[in-house]
Enzyme design. Structure first.
Site, PDB file in Angstrom:
ATOM      1  N   HIS A 186      -4.416   1.713   7.108  1.00 41.49           N
ATOM      2  CA  HIS A 186      -3.477   2.322   7.579  1.00 41.49           C
ATOM      3  C   HIS A 186      -2.906   2.954   6.154  1.00 41.49           C
ATOM      4  CE1 HIS A 186       1.341   1.989   7.996  1.00 41.49           C
ATOM      5  NE2 HIS A 186       0.864   2.420   6.853  1.00 41.49           N
ATOM      6  N   GLU A 187      -3.736   2.524   5.457  1.00 39.42           N
ATOM      7  CA  GLU A 187      -3.234   3.650   4.101  1.00 39.42           C
ATOM      8  C   GLU A 187      -4.079   5.410   3.916  1.00 39.42           C
ATOM      9  OE1 GLU A 187      -0.524   3.996   2.529  1.00 39.42           O
ATOM     10  OE2 GLU A 187      -0.812   1.755   3.227  1.00 39.42           O
ATOM     11  N   GLN A 198       2.711  10.121   0.906  1.00 40.49           N
ATOM     12  CA  GLN A 198       4.058   9.204   1.643  1.00 40.49           C
ATOM     13  C   GLN A 198       5.224   9.996   0.225  1.00 40.49           C
ATOM     14  OE1 GLN A 198       1.977   5.549   1.731  1.00 40.49           O
ATOM     15  NE2 GLN A 198       4.115   5.238   3.557  1.00 40.49           N
ATOM     16  N   HIS A 227      -2.633   7.686   6.641  1.00 37.56           N
ATOM     17  CA  HIS A 227      -1.807   8.850   6.485  1.00 37.56           C
ATOM     18  C   HIS A 227      -2.435   9.949   5.781  1.00 37.56           C
ATOM     19  CE1 HIS A 227       1.817   6.692   6.408  1.00 37.56           C
ATOM     20  NE2 HIS A 227       1.413   5.561   6.026  1.00 37.56           N
ATOM     21  N   CYS A 265       5.458   0.039   8.105  1.00 42.38           N
ATOM     22  CA  CYS A 265       5.140   1.158   7.109  1.00 42.38           C
ATOM     23  C   CYS A 265       6.668   2.359   6.239  1.00 42.38           C
ATOM     24  CB  CYS A 265       4.413   2.432   7.912  1.00 42.38           C
ATOM     25  SG  CYS A 265       4.685   3.830   6.718  1.00 42.38           S
ATOM     26  N   LEU A 266       6.557   1.907   4.494  1.00 48.14           N
ATOM     27  CA  LEU A 266       7.367   2.537   4.217  1.00 48.14           C
ATOM     28  C   LEU A 266       8.032   3.880   4.395  1.00 48.14           C
ATOM     29  CD1 LEU A 266       6.304   1.194   0.277  1.00 48.14           C
ATOM     30  CD2 LEU A 266       7.843  -0.234   2.350  1.00 48.14           C
ATOM     31  N   GLY A 289       0.694  -1.567  -0.073  1.00 44.11           N
ATOM     32  CA  GLY A 289      -0.036  -0.012  -0.142  1.00 44.11           C
ATOM     33  C   GLY A 289       0.932   1.279   0.183  1.00 44.11           C
TER      34      GLY A 289
HETATM   35 ZN    ZN Z   1       2.422   3.655   5.563  1.00 48.44          ZN
END
Ligand code: ZN
Length: 196
Positions: free
Chosen positions: A161-162, A81, A165, A119-120, A76
């Site tokens: 989660h997304e 991000q 963000h 998380c990226l 995701g």
């Molecule tokens: Zn994330």
């Protein structure tokens, strides 16, 4: 380990490829991560704006984000991000690439599940987060058509989660105090020897 921006362990089928190919993929992953905003970047704390209309520019962004998500071996990625404060994210649902523009959770299960998330944008951090087991989420697809998805775990966790963000919320805000402190210690910039 759970679903989140990060890959599942079984996504790494390195046994079936040569060392060169594995190295190449790892190099591409690191390049991709360097193009994703990392913790400490103020943009990650900002609320993204509603998208006015789905046009070619937005479709190019969706394409770029989808590619970046795969190269970073994530499941995701939110526009925030990549430094774009527009309400959309891409994710992988049952092996299929998906996008949701202006996503809204219409219903969520009262049953919850607590599992580790990464998380990226928070490399090397894995913290337990409680999420609803199932959600119905509405938005627009890449064609600008209305889309409603009813998702269970693991995709239900990914979209929660997304969506966070897009509101400037990170997993360290949703975990317990002890896990949060440990994560912040990992995220704190390491002192450089010899620096004054
Ligand atoms: Zn994330």
């Amino acid at each position: 380990m759970a679903d989140h921006d990060h890959p599942h362990d079984h996504d790494h089928d390195d046994d079936h490829e040569g060392d060169d190919e594995a190295l190449e993929r790892e190099a591409r992953r690191l390049v991709a991560l360097s193009r994703i905003r990392q913790y400490g970047d103020p943009v990650l704390r900002m609320r993204a704006r509603e998208v006015e209309g789905v046009d070619d520019d937005l479709r190019r962004l969706i394409e770029r984000m989808t590619e970046l998500m795969h190269e970073a071996k994530g499941v995701g990625l939110a526009a925030t991000q990549v430094g774009v404060l527009s309400r959309l994210f891409v994710f992988v649902d049952e092996g299929e690439d998906r996008v949701l523009v202006n996503p809204v959770i219409a219903t969520r299960s009262s049953d919850t599940d607590r599992d580790d998330e990464g998380c990226l944008s928070l490399r090397d951090v894995l913290v337990p987060v409680e999420r609803s087991n199932a959600v119905t989420i509405q938005g627009l697809d890449a064609a600008g058509e209305r889309l409603e998805l009813t998702l269970e775990l693991p995709s239900a966790r990914v979209v929660q989660h997304e969506l966070d963000h897009l509101d400037g919320v990170l997993i360290i805000d949703r975990t317990d105090e002890e896990s949060r402190r440990a994560a912040l210690a990992t995220l704190r910039p390491q002192p450089v020897l010899g620096a004054r």
